[in-house]
Design an enzyme around this catalytic site. Structure first.
Site, PDB file in Angstrom:
ATOM      1  N   GLN A  50       0.778  -1.245   0.000  1.00  0.00           N
ATOM      2  CA  GLN A  50       0.000   0.000   0.000  1.00  0.00           C
ATOM      3  C   GLN A  50       0.806   1.290   0.000  1.00  0.00           C
ATOM      4  O   GLN A  50       0.221   2.362   0.095  1.00  0.00           O
ATOM      5  CB  GLN A  50      -1.007   0.052   1.169  1.00  0.00           C
ATOM      6  N   ASP A  51       2.128   1.212  -0.067  1.00  0.00           N
ATOM      7  CA  ASP A  51       2.919   2.454  -0.117  1.00  0.00           C
ATOM      8  C   ASP A  51       4.190   2.254  -0.947  1.00  0.00           C
ATOM      9  O   ASP A  51       5.276   2.659  -0.537  1.00  0.00           O
ATOM     10  CB  ASP A  51       3.258   2.939   1.300  1.00  0.00           C
ATOM     11  N   ILE A  52       4.030   1.615  -2.104  1.00  0.00           N
ATOM     12  CA  ILE A  52       5.169   1.449  -2.998  1.00  0.00           C
ATOM     13  C   ILE A  52       5.493   2.805  -3.599  1.00  0.00           C
ATOM     14  O   ILE A  52       4.627   3.464  -4.192  1.00  0.00           O
ATOM     15  CB  ILE A  52       4.870   0.417  -4.112  1.00  0.00           C
TER      16      ILE A  52
END
Length: 190
Positions: A50-52
């Protein structure tokens, strides 16, 4: 955790951009493949990152390449602080929007449930930025960036840093607005 000497991909991109350069295309594609493989492993374990983003990918220089025809680099995915666990086909989500605006998928920005295809979208943003030296969507306000992620196609990449139409098609599929139109798994992407 292992100490990874070197730079984040974000720092590497910014350093090269300051001198009007970009990462070599073969290095970019190798690092993208390695990140896709790491995401595939995480997804198989039921974890959606969820935070690439470029700053959450470290670039480790190797003494020698894994394969003779590859650059001696390894991408290491870090910062699973916003990761969500999947249980079966249900993704735990409470409609809360969390992540980095520049790389969030349309479904994240809309507060909809996410699955691994959201990570693929974010990796597409990272790949676009590594190829072009700038993110696909830039604007003066957060709302304008959100609107672009949800409704607009990014500027074309053809011939930037040697990007062929095939590379542009790869990035376009990763950045599809609906999850059904993206690569369905990181393995398929890799």
């Amino acid at each position: 955790m292992e100490l990874i000497p070197g730079l984040s991909l974000g720092t590497y991109i910014n350093q090269l951009a300051a001198s009007k350069q970009v990462i070599r295309l073969d290095e970019t594609l190798l690092l993208t493949t390695q990140v896709a493989e790491a995401l595939g492993y995480a997804h198989r374990k039921g974890v959606i990152h969820q935070d690439i983003k470029p700053d959450n990918i470290l670039v480790k220089e190797l003494d020698q390449a894994d394969r003779p025809d590859e650059p001696p680099l390894r991408a290491v995915v870090t910062d699973f602080g916003l990761a969500r666990l999947r249980r079966g086909d249900f993704v735990l989500s409470d409609g809360e929007v969390m992540g980095t605006l520049d790389t969030m998928s349309p479904e994240q920005l809309l507060g909809q449930p996410v699955d691994g295809r959201s990570d693929i979208y974010s990796l597409g943003v990272v790949l676009y930025e590594a190829i072009s030296g700038q993110p696909p969507f830039e604007a003066a306000t957060p709302w304008a960036i959100i609107r672009q992620h949800i409704t607009q196609k990014p500027p074309r990449l053809t011939f930037q840093n040697g990007a062929s139409p095939a590379v542009e098609a790869l990035v376009a599929k990763m950045l599809a607005k609906t999850p059904e139109d993206r690569y369905q798994t990181p393995a398929e992407l890799a």
